[in-house]
Scaffold this active site. Sequence first.
Site, PDB file in Angstrom:
ATOM      1  N   ASN A 224       0.760  -1.460  -0.055  1.00  0.00           N
ATOM      2  CA  ASN A 224      -0.139  -0.001   0.000  1.00  0.00           C
ATOM      3  C   ASN A 224       0.899   1.364   0.046  1.00  0.00           C
ATOM      4  O   ASN A 224       0.448   2.169   0.246  1.00  0.00           O
ATOM      5  CB  ASN A 224      -0.944   0.049   1.459  1.00  0.00           C
ATOM      6  CG  ASN A 224      -1.643  -1.390   1.171  1.00  0.00           C
ATOM      7  OD1 ASN A 224      -2.281  -1.577   0.308  1.00  0.00           O
ATOM      8  ND2 ASN A 224      -1.916  -1.895   2.464  1.00  0.00           N
TER       9      ASN A 224
ATOM     10  N   HIS B 234     -13.868  -1.581   6.676  1.00  0.00           N
ATOM     11  CA  HIS B 234     -12.528  -2.432   7.402  1.00  0.00           C
ATOM     12  C   HIS B 234     -12.811  -2.698   8.959  1.00  0.00           C
ATOM     13  O   HIS B 234     -13.376  -2.239   9.520  1.00  0.00           O
ATOM     14  CB  HIS B 234     -11.360  -1.384   7.373  1.00  0.00           C
ATOM     15  CG  HIS B 234      -9.942  -1.655   7.684  1.00  0.00           C
ATOM     16  ND1 HIS B 234      -9.401  -1.715   8.914  1.00  0.00           N
ATOM     17  CD2 HIS B 234      -9.134  -2.357   6.940  1.00  0.00           C
ATOM     18  CE1 HIS B 234      -8.091  -2.237   8.869  1.00  0.00           C
ATOM     19  NE2 HIS B 234      -7.761  -2.707   7.727  1.00  0.00           N
TER      20      HIS B 234
ATOM     21  N   GLU C  96     -15.900   4.267   3.911  1.00  0.00           N
ATOM     22  CA  GLU C  96     -14.458   4.728   3.450  1.00  0.00           C
ATOM     23  C   GLU C  96     -14.861   5.137   2.140  1.00  0.00           C
ATOM     24  O   GLU C  96     -15.455   5.025   1.394  1.00  0.00           O
ATOM     25  CB  GLU C  96     -13.725   3.409   3.250  1.00  0.00           C
ATOM     26  CG  GLU C  96     -13.619   2.451   4.523  1.00  0.00           C
ATOM     27  CD  GLU C  96     -13.117   0.882   4.409  1.00  0.00           C
ATOM     28  OE1 GLU C  96     -12.446   0.954   3.242  1.00  0.00           O
ATOM     29  OE2 GLU C  96     -13.225   0.234   5.245  1.00  0.00           O
TER      30      GLU C  96
ATOM     31  N   SER D 196     -10.614  -1.118   0.624  1.00  0.00           N
ATOM     32  CA  SER D 196      -9.518  -1.690   0.535  1.00  0.00           C
ATOM     33  C   SER D 196      -9.254  -2.902  -0.023  1.00  0.00           C
ATOM     34  O   SER D 196      -8.284  -2.965  -0.604  1.00  0.00           O
ATOM     35  CB  SER D 196      -9.071  -1.636   2.152  1.00  0.00           C
ATOM     36  OG  SER D 196      -9.857  -2.720   2.989  1.00  0.00           O
TER      37      SER D 196
ATOM     38  N   ASP E  85     -13.127   7.211   6.213  1.00  0.00           N
ATOM     39  CA  ASP E  85     -11.883   6.802   6.478  1.00  0.00           C
ATOM     40  C   ASP E  85     -11.252   6.524   5.210  1.00  0.00           C
ATOM     41  O   ASP E  85     -11.791   6.081   4.099  1.00  0.00           O
ATOM     42  CB  ASP E  85     -12.024   5.131   6.993  1.00  0.00           C
ATOM     43  CG  ASP E  85     -10.560   4.585   7.097  1.00  0.00           C
ATOM     44  OD1 ASP E  85      -9.493   5.133   6.678  1.00  0.00           O
ATOM     45  OD2 ASP E  85     -10.676   3.360   7.626  1.00  0.00           O
TER      46      ASP E  85
ATOM     47  N   HIS F 118      -7.116   4.633   2.005  1.00  0.00           N
ATOM     48  CA  HIS F 118      -6.429   4.219   0.720  1.00  0.00           C
ATOM     49  C   HIS F 118      -6.824   5.291  -0.403  1.00  0.00           C
ATOM     50  O   HIS F 118      -6.542   5.225  -1.476  1.00  0.00           O
ATOM     51  CB  HIS F 118      -7.245   3.010   0.078  1.00  0.00           C
ATOM     52  CG  HIS F 118      -6.808   1.749   0.846  1.00  0.00           C
ATOM     53  ND1 HIS F 118      -5.528   1.054   0.586  1.00  0.00           N
ATOM     54  CD2 HIS F 118      -7.346   1.102   1.857  1.00  0.00           C
ATOM     55  CE1 HIS F 118      -5.637   0.074   1.287  1.00  0.00           C
ATOM     56  NE2 HIS F 118      -6.641   0.006   2.370  1.00  0.00           N
TER      57      HIS F 118
ATOM     58  N   LYS G 168       0.166   4.035   4.977  1.00  0.00           N
ATOM     59  CA  LYS G 168      -0.005   3.493   3.338  1.00  0.00           C
ATOM     60  C   LYS G 168       0.807   4.424   2.532  1.00  0.00           C
ATOM     61  O   LYS G 168       1.876   4.579   2.323  1.00  0.00           O
ATOM     62  CB  LYS G 168      -1.605   3.450   3.229  1.00  0.00           C
ATOM     63  CG  LYS G 168      -1.973   2.047   3.689  1.00  0.00           C
ATOM     64  CD  LYS G 168      -3.504   1.874   4.087  1.00  0.00           C
ATOM     65  CE  LYS G 168      -3.636   0.389   4.942  1.00  0.00           C
ATOM     66  NZ  LYS G 168      -4.773   0.111   5.251  1.00  0.00           N
TER      67      LYS G 168
HETATM   68  C1  LIG Z   1      -5.074  -0.056   6.648  1.00  0.00           C
HETATM   69  C2  LIG Z   1      -6.299   0.349   7.104  1.00  0.00           C
HETATM   70  C3  LIG Z   1      -6.758   0.836   8.159  1.00  0.00           C
HETATM   71  C4  LIG Z   1      -5.620   0.469   9.451  1.00  0.00           C
HETATM   72  O1  LIG Z   1      -4.679   1.592   9.196  1.00  0.00           O
HETATM   73  P1  LIG Z   1      -3.214   1.051   9.931  1.00  0.00           P
HETATM   74  O2  LIG Z   1      -2.470   2.310  10.010  1.00  0.00           O
HETATM   75  O3  LIG Z   1      -2.679  -0.101   9.025  1.00  0.00           O
HETATM   76  O4  LIG Z   1      -3.363   0.400  11.150  1.00  0.00           O
HETATM   77  C5  LIG Z   1      -7.899   1.443   8.652  1.00  0.00           C
HETATM   78  N1  LIG Z   1      -8.784   1.593   7.700  1.00  0.00           N
HETATM   79  C6  LIG Z   1      -8.857   1.040   6.447  1.00  0.00           C
HETATM   80  C7  LIG Z   1      -9.657   1.124   5.571  1.00  0.00           C
HETATM   81  C8  LIG Z   1      -7.513   0.341   6.032  1.00  0.00           C
HETATM   82  O5  LIG Z   1      -7.330  -0.094   4.686  1.00  0.00           O
END
Ligand SMILES: *Cc1c(COP(=O)(O)O)cnc(C)c1O
Length: 398
Positions: free
Chosen positions: A45, A131, A177, A181, A206, A209, A240
């Site tokens: 990522n 997620h 989101e 993801s 969120d 990505h 990411k």
């Molecule tokens: C990866 C991810 C997280 C968690 O983030 P980290 O920093 O890896 O703990 C939260 N939400 C989504 C949608 C993700 O893809």
Amino acid sequence: MSELFHEQLQALRAQSLHRKLREIGTAQGPEVEIVGQQLVNFSSNDYLGLANDPLLREAATAAVAEFGVGAGASRLISGTQSPHVRLEMALAQWKGAAAALCFSSGYAAAVGTLPALAGKQDVILLDKLCHASLIDGAKLSGATLRVFPHNHLGKLESHLEWARRERPEARVVIVTESVFSMDGDRAPLRELVGLKRRFKALLLLDEAHAVGVIGTHGRGLAAEENLTQHIEVQMGTLSKALGVSGGYICGSRTLIEWLVNRARSFIFSTAPPPALAAAATAALEFLGSPAGEERRLKLWRRIETLRKALQLPPPLPGSTTPGGSAIHPLMVGDEQEAIDLSRALQTEGFLVPAIRYPTVAKGAARLRITVTAANAEPQILALAEAVNRLRAAPAVAA
Ligand SMILES: *Cc1c(COP(=O)(O)O)cnc(C)c1O
């Protein structure tokens, strides 16, 4: 003791759902080495190739020289060091918010924030493909949970009507989101904002990505659609496209002050190493620079190359279909078939993970190809050739 969990593990193996760790002997990058084998990496990522970038390495090294390694305590005790303060100011400015708060991971941001936003008497409405961190945070809050089918505005609306009718006093939080993801598609953000305003709900978005990938200077989907001011809780991760580690929430000053006082994963956890904060600040500075924007546009050229070579349709402008992100799922269905395809690609020198339950639903296994700005065009074309050939050939019995 050695018998403990043995049967459960055997059952996972029998269902092709067993997982194990693979040691990578190199830095993250377009090529990685797994037990002596050099593989072209389509699993990361680290969309902009920043995880091992000299700019970030130097920022982290300089911060280690000045601040050492460990933060020593939680942020409220004595762990708030200057790099954390600088990072939060930079994040707030970048996201167009009044304030920001960092957590040790995106996971910690979710499980700390949702229980601070909603309690037993409240309602949380989650997209079905949210997620695990958001699901866990919602469960931990004790609020009534309702899940709506992925991106289904009609079902969300009926949940909102239900909540307003049955729980007139409740705080209602919609959680989704901007880029999903494991599917790589986008949320219909404008319509979601319309609904949440009509029903006076809060929206947690969120952007894990989307940041670094979507919108000018990688500010994310809310910024690209000019909706930042309507989203109360902007979540994201530094782990990411920003190439470091950690999570964040951006929002109003009162929201951030409330989280400082109530988010348990923030309060009861040692502050992240100051060097990580310094590296993340360097990543944000890079994203805001012309070179950063050029890197982001390069990522989009790589995405286009991959989708063309795999004969995947280009996304329609403004649409929510896959193609509008760096994540490209190739649906397989059967868990074992997905593993076999991933193994065959590894034999040919490509690292493409098979994604299985519980990350996705049972029977919805897939290959998840992520492309980064660091992947060279010939690597992408070679991958697409191998994928097209292996998918056309009848599966070889293992
Ligand atoms: C990866 C991810 C997280 C968690 O983030 P980290 O920093 O890896 O703990 C939260 N939400 C989504 C949608 C993700 O893809």
